[in-house]
Design a protein around this motif. Structure first.
Motif, short mmCIF file in Angstrom:
data_model
loop_
_atom_site.label_atom_id
_atom_site.label_comp_id
_atom_site.label_asym_id
_atom_site.label_seq_id
_atom_site.Cartn_x
_atom_site.Cartn_y
_atom_site.Cartn_z
N TRP A 1 -27.91 -38.30 -3.68
CA TRP A 1 -27.49 -39.40 -4.53
C TRP A 1 -25.98 -39.60 -4.39
O TRP A 1 -25.26 -38.71 -3.94
CB TRP A 1 -27.87 -39.15 -5.99
N TYR A 2 -25.52 -40.80 -4.78
CA TYR A 2 -24.09 -41.05 -4.80
C TYR A 2 -23.44 -40.19 -5.87
O TYR A 2 -23.99 -40.00 -6.95
CB TYR A 2 -23.79 -42.53 -5.11
N THR A 3 -22.24 -39.68 -5.54
CA THR A 3 -21.47 -38.94 -6.54
C THR A 3 -19.99 -39.12 -6.27
O THR A 3 -19.58 -39.28 -5.12
CB THR A 3 -21.84 -37.44 -6.52
N PRO A 4 -19.13 -39.15 -7.31
CA PRO A 4 -17.69 -39.18 -7.08
C PRO A 4 -17.23 -37.93 -6.33
O PRO A 4 -17.74 -36.83 -6.59
CB PRO A 4 -17.10 -39.23 -8.50
N CYS A 5 -16.30 -38.07 -5.40
CA CYS A 5 -15.83 -36.95 -4.60
C CYS A 5 -14.95 -36.03 -5.44
O CYS A 5 -13.94 -36.47 -6.01
CB CYS A 5 -15.03 -37.45 -3.39
N ALA A 6 -15.31 -34.77 -5.49
CA ALA A 6 -14.55 -33.80 -6.28
C ALA A 6 -13.14 -33.62 -5.75
O ALA A 6 -12.18 -33.53 -6.53
CB ALA A 6 -15.29 -32.47 -6.32
N SER A 7 -12.97 -33.55 -4.44
CA SER A 7 -11.63 -33.34 -3.87
C SER A 7 -10.71 -34.51 -4.22
O SER A 7 -9.52 -34.33 -4.49
CB SER A 7 -11.73 -33.17 -2.35
N TYR A 8 -11.25 -35.74 -4.23
CA TYR A 8 -10.45 -36.91 -4.60
C TYR A 8 -10.10 -36.87 -6.09
O TYR A 8 -8.99 -37.23 -6.50
CB TYR A 8 -11.22 -38.18 -4.27
N LEU A 9 -11.05 -36.42 -6.90
CA LEU A 9 -10.80 -36.31 -8.35
C LEU A 9 -9.64 -35.36 -8.64
O LEU A 9 -8.78 -35.64 -9.48
CB LEU A 9 -12.06 -35.80 -9.06
N ILE A 10 -9.61 -34.23 -7.94
CA ILE A 10 -8.56 -33.23 -8.16
C ILE A 10 -7.22 -33.71 -7.62
O ILE A 10 -6.18 -33.58 -8.28
CB ILE A 10 -8.96 -31.89 -7.50
N SER A 11 -7.22 -34.26 -6.43
CA SER A 11 -5.96 -34.61 -5.76
C SER A 11 -5.39 -35.96 -6.19
O SER A 11 -4.19 -36.21 -6.03
CB SER A 11 -6.17 -34.62 -4.23
N ASN A 12 -6.23 -36.84 -6.72
CA ASN A 12 -5.79 -38.18 -7.09
C ASN A 12 -6.19 -38.52 -8.52
O ASN A 12 -6.65 -39.63 -8.81
CB ASN A 12 -6.38 -39.21 -6.13
N THR A 13 -6.02 -37.56 -9.42
CA THR A 13 -6.45 -37.76 -10.81
C THR A 13 -5.74 -38.93 -11.46
O THR A 13 -6.34 -39.70 -12.23
CB THR A 13 -6.22 -36.48 -11.62
N ALA A 14 -4.44 -39.11 -11.16
CA ALA A 14 -3.70 -40.23 -11.75
C ALA A 14 -4.29 -41.57 -11.34
O ALA A 14 -4.36 -42.52 -12.16
CB ALA A 14 -2.23 -40.14 -11.34
N ASP A 15 -4.73 -41.69 -10.08
CA ASP A 15 -5.35 -42.95 -9.63
C ASP A 15 -6.66 -43.20 -10.36
O ASP A 15 -6.98 -44.35 -10.70
CB ASP A 15 -5.61 -42.89 -8.12
N ILE A 16 -7.42 -42.14 -10.61
CA ILE A 16 -8.67 -42.29 -11.35
C ILE A 16 -8.38 -42.73 -12.78
O ILE A 16 -9.05 -43.61 -13.34
CB ILE A 16 -9.48 -40.98 -11.33
N ARG A 17 -7.39 -42.10 -13.41
CA ARG A 17 -7.01 -42.51 -14.77
C ARG A 17 -6.66 -43.99 -14.82
O ARG A 17 -7.06 -44.72 -15.74
CB ARG A 17 -5.82 -41.68 -15.26
N LYS A 18 -5.88 -44.41 -13.84
CA LYS A 18 -5.45 -45.81 -13.79
C LYS A 18 -6.64 -46.74 -13.67
O LYS A 18 -6.73 -47.77 -14.36
CB LYS A 18 -4.51 -46.01 -12.59
N ALA A 19 -7.59 -46.39 -12.80
CA ALA A 19 -8.76 -47.23 -12.58
C ALA A 19 -9.66 -47.29 -13.81
O ALA A 19 -10.23 -48.34 -14.14
CB ALA A 19 -9.55 -46.73 -11.38
N VAL A 20 -9.78 -46.16 -14.52
CA VAL A 20 -10.69 -46.09 -15.67
C VAL A 20 -10.04 -46.62 -16.94
O VAL A 20 -10.62 -47.42 -17.68
CB VAL A 20 -11.19 -44.65 -15.88
N THR A 21 -8.81 -46.18 -17.23
CA THR A 21 -8.17 -46.46 -18.52
C THR A 21 -7.06 -47.50 -18.45
O THR A 21 -6.60 -47.96 -19.50
CB THR A 21 -7.59 -45.17 -19.11
N GLY A 22 -6.58 -47.82 -17.26
CA GLY A 22 -5.45 -48.72 -17.13
C GLY A 22 -4.11 -48.04 -17.15
O GLY A 22 -3.06 -48.67 -16.98
N SER A 23 -4.10 -46.71 -17.38
CA SER A 23 -2.86 -45.94 -17.41
C SER A 23 -3.03 -44.69 -16.56
O SER A 23 -4.08 -44.03 -16.61
CB SER A 23 -2.49 -45.55 -18.84
#
Length: 875
Positions: A508-530
């Motif tokens: 199944w599709y899943t978010p990449c764990a390595s990207y989550l750890i290394s680019n957490t700020a980008d994920i925050r921005k995409a989800v919350t706007g900050s």
């Protein structure tokens, strides 16, 4: 060896070891070669006992012989495991090895053995060469963090004596490393190889080396030893799960069913690097000075990829279901247009622990020996755990609560692996830091009178230690996505979770764990706007300073009654602990600093008697009082709350600053028959009576208008644990030819016990959480003609993991656990050997459940089968 002696990153396709095809040859498994020093302490076999056998004592046999000798001569109830050779401990994981010790039970998770119990109890003191060793805010260190290749032996103390470190109510595990004076001269050893894990589909290195030498100089004898170790382990664990049964009678009359079902794909990349040193100087025959240390670096990048079926929840769902025959529990459910969460929990755990010590021994006068030592321990732990949920609507889902004992989930109607079908739903952004440090000084002495009278010798000592521990983490809870953001809009985020086992869905599709750890700020921005991360939570903070002072005295006595020599060691340890705890409590929505001080003085008497009933028969009787202090995290006055979400229930966890140390009065008795240098039979009975045993329970608490399931520790009133052990070991030297290389070890343990708790009938009269009533080991051994082998089967009966986990009366129970491990070695020459190893050879399936395994299964888990090949070289 004495068996009786106490997720993750995506897998990468790599070369599979041809070792996989060799698992079947492990039917006669073991390690090889010789351990040169301890065997010098062991007497040769009596030739009259085996008149026609010529026995070469090496490797497996010598390790068993040395461990047996340690047990036979000890004042305490003790079992030991001795290295087969330099750098060659029976397993790469110390906890896996001691699982085969009589009375020891372990728990396996995350690709390795971890939690250790002695006779059903978790209160264990771990020491390194007699010194307390711990990780950050804990009272002990994970035994897997100590490289087994650096070990000389492990001693498991089941009875206490006054000179042993207090704090281990269940016992003490003393891990012993090599020192240069253990060897006759220059010694070097290299052990290298690789291990392949079947589900992770990776082959990883396992390397270690040691060099040691000693010199005679004008200033006396000097020795130096240095060792290094590196172990990498890609691991995989696959799970299918149900949540607890709740009312779903809107669909069928009286129907109960899980609210959520799903799959978990746990993957990890664990690395352990370590180095140790030991320096010894003996300026004359009466004085020895030393310095030694150990440093370990543990790094674990791991993830859990969730497929969470929400079969009751959809924008326009229609559904039909069936019950398990003759019950009201759901069997299967077919739903349409169902919301489904694909979630990745990414984790990064980074821990560095080091300990350094200097000390000396002095024969100060005839019969008087003195020693002193000061040690410094430092430990730091950083962790990150971002969790990202993505949401999709599946046209059709079919779920089954129990197919072959596990949940089953399947989907149809659209591509479950296409990120364009998913949107970002919510983010849990978590991180924290723990630290711990101690300075520990001790001085000890023994005096042996010149005349051999009733008093054989006297021991005395003093200890002063200062220990600090601190912890803080970020605010808990999720943040919902603002707007609709497609998962495909972040290309680095898009991965596919692949499973080896088929529980209805294999990818199944899943978010990449390595990207989550290394680019957490980008994920925050995409989800919350900050891009800003969550603040640290003052409510999670605690800092503890603990000072411990102890002194002890003991007397070794001996006499003869009815022609039976009796040795006894009588002792008293007085230990005083002063603690200052600082934390933050939430009062009317405001964090208020909370300080709490405590002081406790305990008197811990002990008496160990040994009766030499015959030259080869020993009887033992031990009486003692022991204590265990609460972990620092258990004392935290703060509470961390996690609001409910699609993949996380409304839960909270906190400490209890009013916890007291719990104590036990212990009685042990055993009878041991040593009929050969590597042959023995023993039986033991034991009883522990507790006061204030610490248990964990879940209660309902309301915070800000929401009801949380809150997990906290508490002191019970009284309790007991009792049981029996039997053990057997023998090498069959009397058999002709190649058959004379076979040996067998077997042991079994029975335990029962319970606690009582005022005002909480749900916990009173219940067995200890984590304790199996039965456990046993059967180990087949072989050593002859340069071939050595070991095949070990370990089994423990079901046990309660957590009381009231699914609500009142719904205790979480783990089904029986077993493991078959082995190794097969060949001695190429006196300096070189090769070893093939295997773990989880029977591909064990773990299951746990509430109340009834057939009706209410929770987890079903599959682990890696591991095969390794190693080359050992020494000079």
């Amino acid at each position: 060896m004495n068996q009786r002696a106490s997720g993750t990153f995506e897998s990468q396709a790599k070369h599979r070891l041809v070792l996989k095809t060799g698992v079947a040859v492990l039917a006669a498994a073991g390690l090889l070669s010789a351990f040169p020093v301890l065997a010098q302490e062991t007497p040769a076999a009596d030739p009259a006992a085996v008149p026609e056998a010529v026995v070469t004592v090496t490797g497996v046999r010598r390790a068993a012989q040395s461990a047996q000798k340690i047990k036979q001569d000890a004042e305490n109830v003790i079992d030991s495991i001795v290295a087969d050779d330099i750098g060659k401990f029976p397993d790469t994981n110390v906890a896996s090895t001691i699982a085969r010790v009589t009375g020891v039970q372990v728990r396996r998770d995350g690709g390795e053995a971890n939690t250790v119990l002695i006779r059903g109890l978790p209160g264990i003191a771990t020491v390194l060469n007699g010194r307390e060793l711990f990780t950050t805010t804990g009272r002990y260190i994970q035994l897997a963090d100590i490289p087994s290749t650096m070990l000389q032996r492990v001693d498991v103390y089941k009875s206490q004596s006054a000179d042993l470190l207090d704090g281990g109510i269940a016992g003490v595990i003393d891990v012993r490393t090599n020192r240069p004076f253990d060897f006759k001269g220059f010694t070097a050893a290299i052990n290298g190889g690789g291990t392949n894990n079947s589900q992770a589909d990776r082959t990883d290195p396992n390397l270690s080396g040691m060099i040691s030498n000693r010199w005679k100089t004008p200033m006396g004898e000097v020795g130096a030893l240095f060792g290094v170790s590196y172990v990498r382990n890609h691991y995989s664990e696959e799970r299918a799960f149900n949540t607890k049964p709740i009312d779903k009678s809107f669909l069928l009359p009286n129907l109960t069913a899980p609210d959520l079902m799903g799959l978990q794909n746990v993957k990890g990349d664990r690395r352990r690097a370590a180095a140790n040193y030991a320096l010894q100087w003996k300026p004359n025959k009466d004085v020895e000075l030393y310095a030694e240390g150990l440093g370990t670096h543990y790094l674990n990048n791991f993830e859990t990829d969730f497929l969470v079926a929400l079969p009751w929840w959809g924008p326009g769902d229609t559904m039909s279901g069936t019950k398990i025959p003759n019950t009201n529990q759901l069997q299967s459910l077919t739903s349409h247009n169902v919301n489904t969460i694909m979630s990745t929990q990414a984790n990064r755990a980074d821990n560095v622990t080091q300990q350094h010590a200097i000390g000396g021994r002095w024969s100060a006068a005839p019969g008087l020996k003195l020693s002193t030592e000061i040690a410094r321990t430092l430990s730091d732990f950083d962790w990150q755990n971002p969790i990202l949920d993505t949401l999709t609507v599946m046209p059709t889902s079919v779920v089954n609560t129990n197919i072959g004992g596990s949940a089953n989930v399947s989907y149809s109607g659209q591509d479950i692996t296409d990120p364009k079908n998913y949107r970002l739903d919510q983010l849990f952004d978590r991180y924290g830091h723990d630290s711990g440090a101690s300075t520990d000084w001790r001085a000890d002495g023994t005096y042996t009178p010149a005349d051999d009278g009733f008093f054989k010798d006297f021991g005395f000592g003093v200890r002063a230690a200062k220990r600090t521990a601190a912890s803080i983490k970020s605010f808990e809870g999720s943040v919902a996505a603002t707007g609709t953001v497609s998962a495909a809009s972040l290309p680095g985020l898009n991965c596919t979770s692949e499973m080896n086992n088929n529980w209805g869905t294999t990818s199944w599709y899943t978010p990449c764990a390595s990207y989550l750890i290394s680019n957490t700020a980008d994920i925050r921005k995409a989800v919350t706007g900050s891009a800003a991360g969550k603040d640290l939570d003052p409510g999670s903070y605690f800092a503890d300073e603990e000072k411990n002072y102890a002194f002890y005295g003991k007397a070794h006595i001996g006499w003869e009654t009815g022609g039976i020599p009796i040795d006894g060691v009588l002792g008293m340890r007085v230990t005083k602990t002063d603690a200052d705890l600082l934390g933050n409590s939430l009062l009317n929505g405001v964090y208020v600093p909370t300080a709490k001080s405590s002081s406790n003085t305990a008197y811990l008497p002990s008496a160990n008697f040994k009766l030499q009933l015959r030259d080869d028969v020993v009887g033992r009787l031990s009486l003692s009082k022991t204590l265990t202090r609460p972990d620092f995290a258990q004392l935290n006055p703060g509470t961390a709350y996690i609001a409910s979400g699609a993949t996380v229930q409304a839960t909270a966890s906190g400490g209890n600053p009013d916890l007291k140390p719990f104590t036990a009065r212990n009685l042990d008795g055993s009878l041991e028959w040593y009929f050969a240098p590597t042959g023995m039979v023993s039986a033991a009975l034991f009883r522990h009576d507790f006061k204030g045993y610490i248990q964990t329970r879940i209660t309902k608490e309301t915070y800000n208008g929401q009801v949380y399931d809150v997990t906290r520790p508490f002191n019970t009133d009284d309790g007991y644990l009792q049981g029996a052990e039997v053990a057997y070991r023998q090498f069959y030297d009397q058999l002709p030819g190649w058959l004379g290389g076979f040996g067998l070890e077997a042991n079994a343990t029975y335990t029962e016990g319970e606690t009582t708790t005022s005002g909480d009938n749900s916990m009173s009269g219940k067995p200890f959480a984590g304790m199996s009533k039965w456990s046993y080991n059967v180990v087949a051994l072989y050593e002859k003609f340069g071939i050595s082998g070991r095949l070990a089967y370990n089994w423990r009966s079901k046990f309660v993991q957590l009381y009231n986990d699914g609500g009142p009366g719904l205790d979480l129970i783990a089904a029986p656990i077993s493991s078959l491990d082995g190794s097969l070695g060949y001695k190429i020459n006196d300096n070189t050997s090769i070893t093939l190893t295997g773990a989880n050879l029977l591909n064990f399936k773990y299951t746990d459940y509430w109340k009834d395994k057939a009706l209410y299964p929770r987890d079903t888990r599959r682990y890696d089968r591991s095969v390794g090949l190693f080359l050992n070289w020494k000079i």
